[in-house]
Write an enzyme that holds these catalytic residues in place. Sequence first.
Site, PDB file in Angstrom:
ATOM      1  CD  GLN A  91      -5.454  -1.611  -5.287  1.00 16.95           C
ATOM      2  OE1 GLN A  91      -6.152  -2.605  -5.417  1.00 16.95           O
ATOM      3  NE2 GLN A  91      -4.233  -1.543  -5.791  1.00 16.95           N
ATOM      4  CG  ASP A  94      -0.529   2.040   4.719  1.00 22.03           C
ATOM      5  OD1 ASP A  94      -0.415   3.188   4.235  1.00 22.03           O
ATOM      6  OD2 ASP A  94      -0.089   1.026   4.136  1.00 22.03           O
ATOM      7  CG  HIS A 109      -9.719  -0.549  -1.507  1.00 20.16           C
ATOM      8  ND1 HIS A 109      -8.822  -1.521  -1.909  1.00 20.16           N
ATOM      9  CD2 HIS A 109     -10.604  -0.430  -2.536  1.00 20.16           C
ATOM     10  CE1 HIS A 109      -9.156  -1.968  -3.111  1.00 20.16           C
ATOM     11  NE2 HIS A 109     -10.217  -1.303  -3.525  1.00 20.16           N
ATOM     12  CB  CYS A 136     -22.604   6.309  17.309  1.00 14.72           C
ATOM     13  SG  CYS A 136     -22.452   7.755  16.249  1.00 14.72           S
ATOM     14  CB  ALA A 220       8.201  -0.617  -3.483  1.00 13.92           C
TER      15      ALA A 220
HETATM   16  P1  OAD Z   1      -1.764  -7.965  -2.922  1.00 12.26           P
HETATM   17  O1  OAD Z   1      -1.300  -8.640  -1.690  1.00 12.26           O
HETATM   18  O2  OAD Z   1      -2.805  -8.634  -3.733  1.00 12.26           O
HETATM   19  O3  OAD Z   1      -0.526  -7.721  -3.890  1.00 12.26           O
HETATM   20  C1  OAD Z   1       0.670  -7.153  -3.450  1.00 12.26           C
HETATM   21  C2  OAD Z   1       1.635  -7.061  -4.621  1.00 12.26           C
HETATM   22  O4  OAD Z   1       2.802  -6.397  -4.143  1.00 12.26           O
HETATM   23  C3  OAD Z   1       2.082  -8.413  -5.185  1.00 12.26           C
HETATM   24  O5  OAD Z   1       2.002  -8.381  -6.610  1.00 12.26           O
HETATM   25  C4  OAD Z   1       3.539  -8.536  -4.733  1.00 12.26           C
HETATM   26  O6  OAD Z   1       4.361  -9.194  -5.677  1.00 12.26           O
HETATM   27  C5  OAD Z   1       3.951  -7.074  -4.617  1.00 12.26           C
HETATM   28  N1  OAD Z   1       5.026  -6.836  -3.628  1.00 12.26           N
HETATM   29  C6  OAD Z   1       5.276  -7.502  -2.480  1.00 12.26           C
HETATM   30  N2  OAD Z   1       6.335  -6.963  -1.850  1.00 12.26           N
HETATM   31  C7  OAD Z   1       6.774  -5.932  -2.623  1.00 12.26           C
HETATM   32  C8  OAD Z   1       7.835  -4.982  -2.529  1.00 12.26           C
HETATM   33  N3  OAD Z   1       8.693  -4.979  -1.500  1.00 12.26           N
HETATM   34  N4  OAD Z   1       7.984  -4.083  -3.529  1.00 12.26           N
HETATM   35  C9  OAD Z   1       7.126  -4.074  -4.590  1.00 12.26           C
HETATM   36  N5  OAD Z   1       6.116  -4.932  -4.728  1.00 12.26           N
HETATM   37  C10 OAD Z   1       5.926  -5.858  -3.769  1.00 12.26           C
HETATM   38  O7  OAD Z   1      -2.199  -6.478  -2.491  1.00 12.26           O
HETATM   39  P2  OAD Z   1      -3.077  -5.422  -3.315  1.00 12.26           P
HETATM   40  O8  OAD Z   1      -2.897  -5.568  -4.769  1.00 12.26           O
HETATM   41  O9  OAD Z   1      -2.847  -4.100  -2.704  1.00 12.26           O
HETATM   42  O10 OAD Z   1      -8.730  -4.775  -0.344  1.00 12.26           O
HETATM   43  O11 OAD Z   1      -4.535  -5.898  -2.929  1.00 12.26           O
HETATM   44  C11 OAD Z   1      -5.635  -5.180  -3.401  1.00 12.26           C
HETATM   45  C12 OAD Z   1      -6.771  -5.229  -2.414  1.00 12.26           C
HETATM   46  O12 OAD Z   1      -7.052  -6.592  -2.062  1.00 12.26           O
HETATM   47  C13 OAD Z   1      -6.462  -4.580  -1.066  1.00 12.26           C
HETATM   48  O13 OAD Z   1      -6.690  -3.188  -1.076  1.00 12.26           O
HETATM   49  C14 OAD Z   1      -7.398  -5.272  -0.126  1.00 12.26           C
HETATM   50  C15 OAD Z   1      -7.244  -6.689  -0.638  1.00 12.26           C
HETATM   51  O14 OAD Z   1      -8.287  -7.545  -0.421  1.00 12.26           O
HETATM   52  C16 OAD Z   1      -9.630  -4.807   0.653  1.00 12.26           C
HETATM   53  O15 OAD Z   1      -9.386  -5.230   1.773  1.00 12.26           O
HETATM   54  C17 OAD Z   1     -10.972  -4.266   0.272  1.00 12.26           C
END
Ligand code: OAD
Length: 234
Positions: A91, A94, A109, A136, A220
């Site tokens: 998702q 980067d 995404h 463009c 992680a």
């Molecule tokens: P979130 O910010 O919702 O969740 C990040 C998760 O990573 C949380 O559950 C944290 O506990 C965990 N976390 C934080 N630091 C960590 C570490 N060092 N090691 C392991 N885990 C850790 O991000 P996503 O789930 O990726 O979409 O969000 C999903 C989507 O929502 C993104 O792709 C983005 C966002 O809106 C769009 O922009 C379309």
Amino acid sequence: MKTYRNIVVLTGAGLSAESGLATFRDKDGVWSKYDYREVATPEGFARNPALVHEFYNMRRRDLKSVAPNAAHLALARLEREHEGSVLIVTQNVDNLHEAAGSHNLIHMHGELLKVYCRHCRAGQSWSEDLSTDLACPACGHKGGMRPDIVWFGEMPYQMEEIADALADADLFISVGTSGNVYPAAGFVAEARNHGAHTVELNLEPSEGASYFHETIHGPATSVVPEYVARILKR
Ligand code: OAD
């Protein structure tokens, strides 16, 4: 102990957190500073394209100073050394999976380093800032260049390929995602319904933690390399 053949790994912002990129929903996350409706929807872009460009220009510039961490490297090692298939569905927008050496990768995404023109749809790689007066290069229209990011309300990429891979997976691993955003949040149930063993590797239990057979919590950069080493030893 069971050996696995087809592995699907879903990754989210938590994977890149220790590389220095902000997550979205943690305290001080991106969505605590910005309203997603303003910067991550087609309607927000139509209302204020300059603000949307500023938001993604900043995030694109951030990529110049970050590097893959031990978790990205471990997933690239898994793809290299595992005898079956490994697909990473990220998702994240980067480029840290690629920088770590992963090849079998779906950016569901979109990608910060790609843009497209909303008039002619021509896409291209892009590492610099976007602005509203940019024309463009393909069709010459001004103002239509946008980041190749899937915004809220838009369809994530390569969903058919992802569905096929989830149906064939015998191991599904979810790393660093809060499980808030569908369809990605539903992948665990899909993989599990098709018989996969499901594992969550996250700093803390996610929204969907109870759907997983196995949950391992920690940063992680420690839990991912340890889990990958376990799989490769089997
Ligand atoms: P979130 O910010 O919702 O969740 C990040 C998760 O990573 C949380 O559950 C944290 O506990 C965990 N976390 C934080 N630091 C960590 C570490 N060092 N090691 C392991 N885990 C850790 O991000 P996503 O789930 O990726 O979409 O969000 C999903 C989507 O929502 C993104 O792709 C983005 C966002 O809106 C769009 O922009 C379309």
